[in-house]
Structure formats: C-alpha cells, structure tokens
Design an enzyme around this catalytic site. Structure first.
Site, mmCIF file in Angstrom:
data_model
loop_
_atom_site.group_PDB
_atom_site.id
_atom_site.type_symbol
_atom_site.label_atom_id
_atom_site.label_comp_id
_atom_site.label_asym_id
_atom_site.label_seq_id
_atom_site.Cartn_x
_atom_site.Cartn_y
_atom_site.Cartn_z
ATOM 1 N N ARG A 1 51.036 33.384 28.130
ATOM 2 C CA ARG A 1 49.984 32.365 27.993
ATOM 3 C C ARG A 1 49.489 32.288 26.552
ATOM 4 O O ARG A 1 49.226 31.197 26.036
ATOM 5 C CB ARG A 1 48.829 32.650 28.955
ATOM 6 C CG ARG A 1 47.797 31.530 28.978
ATOM 7 C CD ARG A 1 46.754 31.707 30.061
ATOM 8 N NE ARG A 1 45.919 32.878 29.848
ATOM 9 C CZ ARG A 1 44.997 33.317 30.716
ATOM 10 N NH1 ARG A 1 44.822 32.683 31.871
ATOM 11 N NH2 ARG A 1 44.283 34.380 30.458
ATOM 12 N N LYS B 1 43.579 28.661 25.719
ATOM 13 C CA LYS B 1 42.546 29.682 25.563
ATOM 14 C C LYS B 1 42.283 29.812 24.062
ATOM 15 O O LYS B 1 42.764 30.721 23.391
ATOM 16 C CB LYS B 1 43.042 30.998 26.188
ATOM 17 C CG LYS B 1 41.915 31.835 26.765
ATOM 18 C CD LYS B 1 42.442 32.867 27.714
ATOM 19 C CE LYS B 1 41.496 34.043 27.845
ATOM 20 N NZ LYS B 1 40.129 33.726 28.227
ATOM 21 N N GLU C 1 35.363 24.995 36.853
ATOM 22 C CA GLU C 1 35.416 26.464 36.877
ATOM 23 C C GLU C 1 34.044 26.972 36.477
ATOM 24 O O GLU C 1 33.087 26.195 36.400
ATOM 25 C CB GLU C 1 36.499 26.973 35.914
ATOM 26 C CG GLU C 1 36.269 26.548 34.469
ATOM 27 C CD GLU C 1 37.285 27.123 33.491
ATOM 28 O OE1 GLU C 1 38.009 28.067 33.848
ATOM 29 O OE2 GLU C 1 37.333 26.620 32.362
HETATM 30 N N1 PXG Z 1 38.159 30.376 32.853
HETATM 31 C C1 PXG Z 1 37.830 30.623 31.579
HETATM 32 C C2 PXG Z 1 37.135 29.580 30.783
HETATM 33 C C3 PXG Z 1 38.156 31.855 31.014
HETATM 34 O O1 PXG Z 1 37.831 32.103 29.731
HETATM 35 C C4 PXG Z 1 39.108 32.532 33.136
HETATM 36 C C5 PXG Z 1 38.784 31.286 33.627
HETATM 37 C C6 PXG Z 1 39.850 33.501 34.009
HETATM 38 O O2 PXG Z 1 41.195 33.644 33.562
HETATM 39 P P1 PXG Z 1 42.030 34.990 33.767
HETATM 40 O O3 PXG Z 1 43.382 34.647 33.251
HETATM 41 O O4 PXG Z 1 41.347 36.058 32.965
HETATM 42 O O5 PXG Z 1 42.023 35.271 35.217
HETATM 43 C C7 PXG Z 1 38.800 32.836 31.800
HETATM 44 C C8 PXG Z 1 39.127 34.161 31.248
HETATM 45 C C9 PXG Z 1 35.484 37.475 27.677
HETATM 46 C C10 PXG Z 1 36.617 37.255 28.592
HETATM 47 O O6 PXG Z 1 35.611 38.339 26.808
HETATM 48 C C11 PXG Z 1 36.893 36.002 29.045
HETATM 49 C C12 PXG Z 1 37.968 35.813 29.895
HETATM 50 C C13 PXG Z 1 38.753 36.857 30.300
HETATM 51 C C14 PXG Z 1 38.468 38.120 29.829
HETATM 52 C C15 PXG Z 1 37.385 38.323 28.967
HETATM 53 O O7 PXG Z 1 34.478 36.798 27.789
HETATM 54 N N2 PXG Z 1 38.192 34.564 30.299
#
Ligand code: PXG
Length: 289
Positions: free
Chosen positions: A50, A149, A182
């Site tokens: 990703r 991301k 989300e």
């Molecule tokens: N939506 C958004 C906007 C995210 O940033 C997710 C969904 C979940 O995705 P994953 O692939 O992790 O299941 C994310 C993930 C942080 C932090 O430091 C943010 C995320 C993941 C880990 C840490 O704030 N975002």
C-alpha cells in the site's frame, strides 16, 4: 531509540529532516502504520504494497524495492529490542526548492520509527466508544484521493478536534453526498440481522488492511459481508457497530451522537471478531529475525 533514516539506523537525536523537505512544506509524502506482535509484523507485505501504491499515485519513486523495505522495517524493530511495537514509516518527497514543483526534489527521504501507540484508553475496548458525527467532510476523490495514505492529514485532524470538543474520542466522517466514509483513523462496520455491512471504499474511506482482515475473518465464520453506501440512519438502526484500524485494532462503538446503538453495549459478533483478530495478529505475521 534507534530510527531508520535513509539507509542507516541512527540515534533518535540524530534523526533529522531538512526544513526544505516537501513532506513538511507541503504535506507531500506518504506513510504507513504497522504493528508488531510477539516478534511478528502483522500483514507486513500488505502495508508495504500500500505504501508503494500510495507513492506511485503521487508520482513518487521509492528508491528501494518492496522486499528491501520489508527488511528495513524488521531491522528497525529488532534494533530497538522490541517484540511488540507500533511502527510508523514515512516517505517524504525529500528536500528541494521552495515552491510546489516536486521534480526539483532529487530524492525522497524515508524514515521508520518503532515505538508504541495508544489511540483509545483500555476501558473503551470493554465498554465501547461513544462516537459523534462531525461537520468536517471527507474530501472528494477529485480533491484529495482518500485511498492515498498521504501526509495531508489535516482533514482528519480537524475531525478529531471536533470529536474531542464534542466530548467524544472519535468521529464519523461523511462524504460530500452525506454517506458514511469512515472515522478519523479507522474504518467502520455495522452488524444488522446477522450481516456485516461496511461502506464502499469509493465512499471516501481508506482501503484499510484491518478492514480486509475483518472481512476475511467474518467470511471464514460464514457471516455475510456487504460493502455498500451507509447513512447515519443505518448506524442508528444497527444491532452492533465497531471500528477497525492498525492502531485501534477492533474497538466496539456503542453510540452515535449520543443515541445508543443496539443494546448500547459491545455486541456478541463484535466481541467474537475482536478475539479472532487478536488471535490472528498474535500468531501470524512476518518474524522480525
Ligand atoms: N482510515 C484512515 C483515515 C486511516 O488513517 C485507517 C482508516 C485504518 O487502516 P488500517 O490499514 O490501519 O486498517 C487508517 C489507518 C496514527 C495511525 O498514527 C493511523 C492509522 C493507522 C495507524 C496509526 O494515527 N490510520
């Protein structure tokens, strides 16, 4: 703490990025958040894939291969003697001239931090989260592609501000059409009549890796999963709801805008999926050494 920075493991006091880095000047870059459980990195290849897709979509060439990047992540965790960690990996456009032009940045910079993260207090996992709907909308894909991301997280940060000011820890974000996209850093699921529903990624959410794991687990349990557009109405009439993310893992959501969801307590399917997720995360994944 040792930080991996552009090919070297350096002490955190030495880990420095230029003030001319376009990641800082323009939010021009991409990142990933990963977890290590019991010395194994969960879904390592998926996260690195990703990351490369995010980079490709913003015309950024990461000067390493995906297997090399996987190795660097493992090395960073091992160098810090960690077996359980939150890993933040960032690739910036690199240092360049003032001005937007990314072609004036000769080489991206990459750094990897292996540390810990706590998104929500422990009691929220047993009692569940009260969530509000925020006024801040997810940007349409033509403005800022939600699947990337990227280092542009101001939209999510402002949504988080609304949640905190509204006495909640998390906020549901709608897209421009008013459909649920989300939460600020998590995907959302609801349970209705034994069926799991989650918004389409095209409704403005990140294509979450935890989301995909939950879909896999539910499917293996014989629970139907439907990806479709959801509104707040669907959440209000749901039997259960929960959020998913690498940092949050699986966390029950018990109310939206102070209205109880189902019984107002974490539901049975939510709890079953939380357990299954923890088991999978603890026993699978890429060993760091
Ligand atoms: N939506 C958004 C906007 C995210 O940033 C997710 C969904 C979940 O995705 P994953 O692939 O992790 O299941 C994310 C993930 C942080 C932090 O430091 C943010 C995320 C993941 C880990 C840490 O704030 N975002």
């Amino acid at each position: 703490m040792k930080i991996w920075l552009d090919g070297k493991l350096v002490d955190e006091t030495e880990a420095k990025i230029s003030v001319f880095d376009h990641g800082l000047l323009y939010g021009d870059g991409v990142f990933e958040g990963l977890r290590c459980y019991n010395g194994r990195i969960f879904r390592l290849e998926n996260h690195v894939k990703r990351l490369f897709e995010s980079a490709r979509s913003i015309v950024m060439d990461i000067p390493w291969t995906q297997p090399e990047v996987c190795r660097f992540i493992c090395e960073t965790v091992a160098a810090n003697n960690l077996t359980d960690a939150y890993i933040r990996q960032v690739v910036t456009r690199g240092a360049g001239e003032l001005g937007l032009n990314p072609y004036l940045c000769p080489r991206p910079s990459m750094f990897i931090i292996a540390s810990s993260i706590k998104l929500y207090p422990e009691e929220c996992y047993t009692a569940g989260l009260a969530v509000i709907t925020c006024a801040t909308r997810r940007p349409p894909p033509g403005a800022l592609m939600p699947q990337v991301k990227s280092l542009n997280y101001l939209n999510n940060v402002m949504a988080k501000v609304e949640a905190i000011q509204g006495n909640a820890l998390e906020a549901v974000m709608l897209n421009e059409q008013g459909y649920v996209a989300e939460c600020t850093g998590d995907n959302i699921f609801i349970v209705k009549d034994g069926v799991l529903h989650t918004p389409l990624v095209s409704d403005g959410g990140l294509n979450g890796i935890t989301r995909a794991v939950i879909i896999e687990l539910a499917t293996a349990f014989g629970i139907p999963v439907i990806e479709r557009s959801l509104t707040r109405y669907d959440i209000f009439i749901a039997d259960e709801a929960f959020l998913t993310g690498t940092a949050a893992e699986v966390i029950p959501m018990i109310s939206l805008d102070r209205r109880k969801i189902g019984s107002g307590e974490p539901g049975p399917l939510t709890r079953r999926l939380m357990t299954a997720y923890h088991e999978l995360a603890a026993t699978t994944g890429t060993p760091i050494t």
